[in-house]
Design a protein around this motif. Structure first.
Motif, PDB file in Angstrom:
ATOM      1  N   LEU A  99      28.443  54.309   3.612  1.00  0.00           N
ATOM      2  CA  LEU A  99      28.380  55.415   2.659  1.00  0.00           C
ATOM      3  C   LEU A  99      29.768  56.007   2.402  1.00  0.00           C
ATOM      4  N   LEU A 100      30.521  56.220   3.459  1.00  0.00           N
ATOM      5  CA  LEU A 100      31.848  56.807   3.300  1.00  0.00           C
ATOM      6  C   LEU A 100      32.770  55.883   2.516  1.00  0.00           C
ATOM      7  N   GLU A 105      37.567  58.649  -0.953  1.00  0.00           N
ATOM      8  CA  GLU A 105      38.905  58.072  -1.110  1.00  0.00           C
ATOM      9  C   GLU A 105      39.909  58.969  -0.414  1.00  0.00           C
ATOM     10  N   THR A 106      41.146  58.481  -0.287  1.00  0.00           N
ATOM     11  CA  THR A 106      42.200  59.275   0.319  1.00  0.00           C
ATOM     12  C   THR A 106      42.356  60.597  -0.433  1.00  0.00           C
ATOM     13  N   GLY A 107      42.400  61.673   0.324  1.00  0.00           N
ATOM     14  CA  GLY A 107      42.512  63.002  -0.274  1.00  0.00           C
ATOM     15  C   GLY A 107      41.193  63.729  -0.393  1.00  0.00           C
ATOM     16  N   ASP A 108      40.079  62.999  -0.311  1.00  0.00           N
ATOM     17  CA  ASP A 108      38.773  63.644  -0.319  1.00  0.00           C
ATOM     18  C   ASP A 108      38.513  64.303   1.034  1.00  0.00           C
ATOM     19  N   GLU A 109      37.514  65.172   1.089  1.00  0.00           N
ATOM     20  CA  GLU A 109      37.184  65.882   2.319  1.00  0.00           C
ATOM     21  C   GLU A 109      35.711  65.708   2.657  1.00  0.00           C
ATOM     22  N   VAL A 110      35.441  65.682   3.962  1.00  0.00           N
ATOM     23  CA  VAL A 110      34.071  65.604   4.470  1.00  0.00           C
ATOM     24  C   VAL A 110      33.876  66.745   5.456  1.00  0.00           C
ATOM     25  N   VAL A 111      32.886  67.580   5.192  1.00  0.00           N
ATOM     26  CA  VAL A 111      32.598  68.754   6.019  1.00  0.00           C
ATOM     27  C   VAL A 111      31.471  68.425   6.993  1.00  0.00           C
ATOM     28  N   GLU A 118      29.842  62.352  17.742  1.00  0.00           N
ATOM     29  CA  GLU A 118      31.230  61.965  18.012  1.00  0.00           C
ATOM     30  C   GLU A 118      31.781  60.962  17.007  1.00  0.00           C
ATOM     31  N   ALA A 119      30.902  60.191  16.368  1.00  0.00           N
ATOM     32  CA  ALA A 119      31.380  59.183  15.419  1.00  0.00           C
ATOM     33  C   ALA A 119      31.819  59.779  14.088  1.00  0.00           C
ATOM     34  N   TYR A 120      31.421  61.016  13.787  1.00  0.00           N
ATOM     35  CA  TYR A 120      31.736  61.576  12.478  1.00  0.00           C
ATOM     36  C   TYR A 120      33.237  61.554  12.163  1.00  0.00           C
ATOM     37  N   PRO A 121      34.097  62.143  12.993  1.00  0.00           N
ATOM     38  CA  PRO A 121      35.522  62.127  12.632  1.00  0.00           C
ATOM     39  C   PRO A 121      36.116  60.724  12.585  1.00  0.00           C
ATOM     40  N   ILE A 122      35.516  59.789  13.321  1.00  0.00           N
ATOM     41  CA  ILE A 122      36.039  58.419  13.338  1.00  0.00           C
ATOM     42  C   ILE A 122      35.743  57.723  12.011  1.00  0.00           C
ATOM     43  N   VAL A 123      34.476  57.744  11.583  1.00  0.00           N
ATOM     44  CA  VAL A 123      34.130  57.039  10.346  1.00  0.00           C
ATOM     45  C   VAL A 123      34.741  57.735   9.127  1.00  0.00           C
ATOM     46  N   VAL A 124      34.871  59.060   9.196  1.00  0.00           N
ATOM     47  CA  VAL A 124      35.526  59.772   8.096  1.00  0.00           C
ATOM     48  C   VAL A 124      36.986  59.355   8.005  1.00  0.00           C
ATOM     49  N   GLY A 125      37.674  59.323   9.138  1.00  0.00           N
ATOM     50  CA  GLY A 125      39.076  58.924   9.134  1.00  0.00           C
ATOM     51  C   GLY A 125      39.282  57.507   8.652  1.00  0.00           C
ATOM     52  N   LEU A 126      38.383  56.601   9.019  1.00  0.00           N
ATOM     53  CA  LEU A 126      38.502  55.213   8.572  1.00  0.00           C
ATOM     54  C   LEU A 126      38.391  55.092   7.062  1.00  0.00           C
ATOM     55  N   SER A 127      37.631  55.989   6.441  1.00  0.00           N
ATOM     56  CA  SER A 127      37.464  55.928   4.993  1.00  0.00           C
ATOM     57  C   SER A 127      38.694  56.417   4.243  1.00  0.00           C
ATOM     58  N   GLY A 128      39.600  57.072   4.963  1.00  0.00           N
ATOM     59  CA  GLY A 128      40.772  57.662   4.319  1.00  0.00           C
ATOM     60  C   GLY A 128      40.588  59.114   3.952  1.00  0.00           C
ATOM     61  N   ALA A 129      39.362  59.619   4.099  1.00  0.00           N
ATOM     62  CA  ALA A 129      39.094  61.019   3.793  1.00  0.00           C
ATOM     63  C   ALA A 129      39.570  61.909   4.931  1.00  0.00           C
ATOM     64  N   ARG A 154      37.754  69.341  -3.324  1.00  0.00           N
ATOM     65  CA  ARG A 154      38.024  67.999  -2.774  1.00  0.00           C
ATOM     66  C   ARG A 154      36.869  67.473  -1.922  1.00  0.00           C
ATOM     67  N   THR A 155      35.872  68.314  -1.644  1.00  0.00           N
ATOM     68  CA  THR A 155      34.751  67.901  -0.799  1.00  0.00           C
ATOM     69  C   THR A 155      33.870  66.892  -1.532  1.00  0.00           C
ATOM     70  N   ARG A 156      33.597  65.781  -0.891  1.00  0.00           N
ATOM     71  CA  ARG A 156      32.709  64.769  -1.458  1.00  0.00           C
ATOM     72  C   ARG A 156      31.400  64.640  -0.676  1.00  0.00           C
ATOM     73  N   LEU A 157      31.420  65.081   0.581  1.00  0.00           N
ATOM     74  CA  LEU A 157      30.290  64.809   1.464  1.00  0.00           C
ATOM     75  C   LEU A 157      30.187  65.939   2.493  1.00  0.00           C
ATOM     76  N   VAL A 158      28.943  66.316   2.815  1.00  0.00           N
ATOM     77  CA  VAL A 158      28.679  67.240   3.910  1.00  0.00           C
ATOM     78  C   VAL A 158      27.649  66.589   4.830  1.00  0.00           C
ATOM     79  N   LEU A 159      27.911  66.618   6.128  1.00  0.00           N
ATOM     80  CA  LEU A 159      27.012  66.038   7.124  1.00  0.00           C
ATOM     81  C   LEU A 159      26.282  67.155   7.853  1.00  0.00           C
ATOM     82  N   VAL A 160      24.961  67.070   7.886  1.00  0.00           N
ATOM     83  CA  VAL A 160      24.131  68.043   8.593  1.00  0.00           C
ATOM     84  C   VAL A 160      23.316  67.282   9.625  1.00  0.00           C
ATOM     85  N   CYS A 161      23.621  67.489  10.897  1.00  0.00           N
ATOM     86  CA  CYS A 161      22.986  66.749  11.995  1.00  0.00           C
ATOM     87  C   CYS A 161      21.899  67.631  12.608  1.00  0.00           C
ATOM     88  N   THR A 162      20.641  67.222  12.436  1.00  0.00           N
ATOM     89  CA  THR A 162      19.531  68.036  12.922  1.00  0.00           C
ATOM     90  C   THR A 162      18.413  67.167  13.487  1.00  0.00           C
TER      91      THR A 162
END
Length: 367
Positions: A99-100, A105-111, A118-129, A154-162
């Motif tokens: 999905l990411l 893309e580079t410069g986008d943001e994920v909240v 724990e995987a959230y910052p890893i997969v977000v970083g791999l996408s360039g966001a 710049r936000t493209r995606l928000v993750l809600v873990c529930t």
């Protein structure tokens, strides 16, 4: 100009935190050894599921159905959603990675909330966001007001873990709706429900209901936890058609093995028996929580198959105390310790360790 002495790796990759898997179980007094660090289901697959897996092993020389058609059809019927919206993948985190790649893309943001999966910052970083972590509130819950405030152009995606991993609380249905009313329509909200089947709070959000009501909401789920297929790596997304099609385009070809597809379909067919096991795990969770509360612990309200002990800077000490008793638990920096529940023998050891640990540590710092 000096030539590089080795192949180059992206700077973004070298800067990523590494995913830390649950440690193997140590051996404690009397040979006690329990791995309760990875939120695995303590029950083995049901006989009917094992039979399907064993038969499928004879076809390992063949590629699986790349479209996962049987699994997609079974999920569509089970969830009462159009098949075009269902996209299986290599666990829910594998779907999130695809999905990411499709959205960011580079410069986008994920909240996302933090601490969370724990995987959230890893997969977000791999996408360039750019990851935009928003602290949890004092009860280990998502601070949705703060998350809405963190959304920018710049936000493209928000993750809600529930329920939230690793702390355990759910997002309420009303608070999710209030949050979605503040999210721009072109920002995708991903409701990650990896632990959905363990939820008993009647006020909890329903990701599928939110998906049906909002064109910018998708759901992530997995067969790893409640269904006990962690070793086969199969999860899925329910997304509106444009996003679902993008997921199919970015997925690893043949990523979901034939065995995983067949086991997942068989598990859906055995849902009643499997969910009886989930009920037993939930009952055991409540027993563990009640005893920890009696001991004096104040815990985030878990609706998952784990409990979180917010011991702050004493995290390492509690991890070591558990290891000395033969328990492998999951420590999170200076935030606390997560322990999987469901195995009564392991839980009894955990309760013994926690009961001995608490008097050595100030109770007014718990919770």
């Amino acid at each position: 100009m000096t030539s590089p002495t080795s192949p180059r790796v992206r700077a973004a990759v070298t800067a990523l935190p590494g995913y830390v898997p649950g440690r193997p179980a140590p051996v404690g007094p009397g040979g006690a050894s329990f791995k309760i660090s990875s939120n695995e289901n303590p029950y083995p697959p049901l006989p009917a599921v094992l039979e399907v897996v064993q038969r499928a092993a004879a076809q390992l020389n063949r590629y699986p159905d790349m479209s996962s058609a049987d699994l997609v059809g079974a999920l569509a019927e089970h969830l009462d959603v159009p098949a075009a919206r269902v996209v299986p993948g290599t666990g829910s985190v594998g779907v999130l990675g695809s999905l990411l790649q499709a959205v960011c893309e580079t410069g986008d943001e994920v909240v996302f909330a933090w601490r969370s999966f724990e995987a959230y910052p890893i997969v977000v970083g791999l996408s360039g966001a750019t990851p935009v972590p928003v602290p949890l509130d004092g009860a280990g819950r998502h601070d949705l007001d703060a998350m809405a405030g963190a959304i920018t152009e710049r936000t493209r995606l928000v993750l809600v873990c529930t329920p939230n991993n690793p702390t355990g609380p759910v997002v309420g249905a009303q608070e999710l709706e209030a949050f979605l009313a503040r999210v721009p329509r072109d920002v995708l909200v991903v409701v990650d429900e990896a632990y959905l089947e363990f939820v008993r709070d009647p006020q909890a959000a329903d990701g599928l209901a939110a998906h049906r009501a909002h064109p910018n909401v998708m759901v992530l789920r997995t067969f790893s936890k409640a269904y006990g297929l962690a070793g086969l790596r199969v999860g899925y997304a329910v997304a509106h058609e444009p996003v679902a099609e993008a997921l199919r385009r970015t997925a690893v070809p043949f990523g979901v093995s034939g065995i995983a597809q067949l086991a997942a379909v068989a598990s859906l067919e055995q849902s009643e028996a499997l969910l009886e096991r989930v009920d037993a795990i939930v009952d055991e969770r409540e027993r563990v929580v009640a005893e920890l509360t009696r001991q004096g612990w104040r815990l985030p309200r878990s609706e998952a198959n784990f409990v979180f002990l917010p011991v702050g800077s004493s995290t390492g000490a509690l991890v070591a105390a558990c290891a000395g008793a033969g328990l492998s638990v999951r420590g999170y920096g200076d935030d606390g310790v997560r322990a999987t529940v469901g195995d009564v023998a392991a839980d009894d050891v955990l309760l013994e360790v926690c009961g001995a640990f608490l008097p050595t540590w100030s109770p007014d710092r718990v919770g």
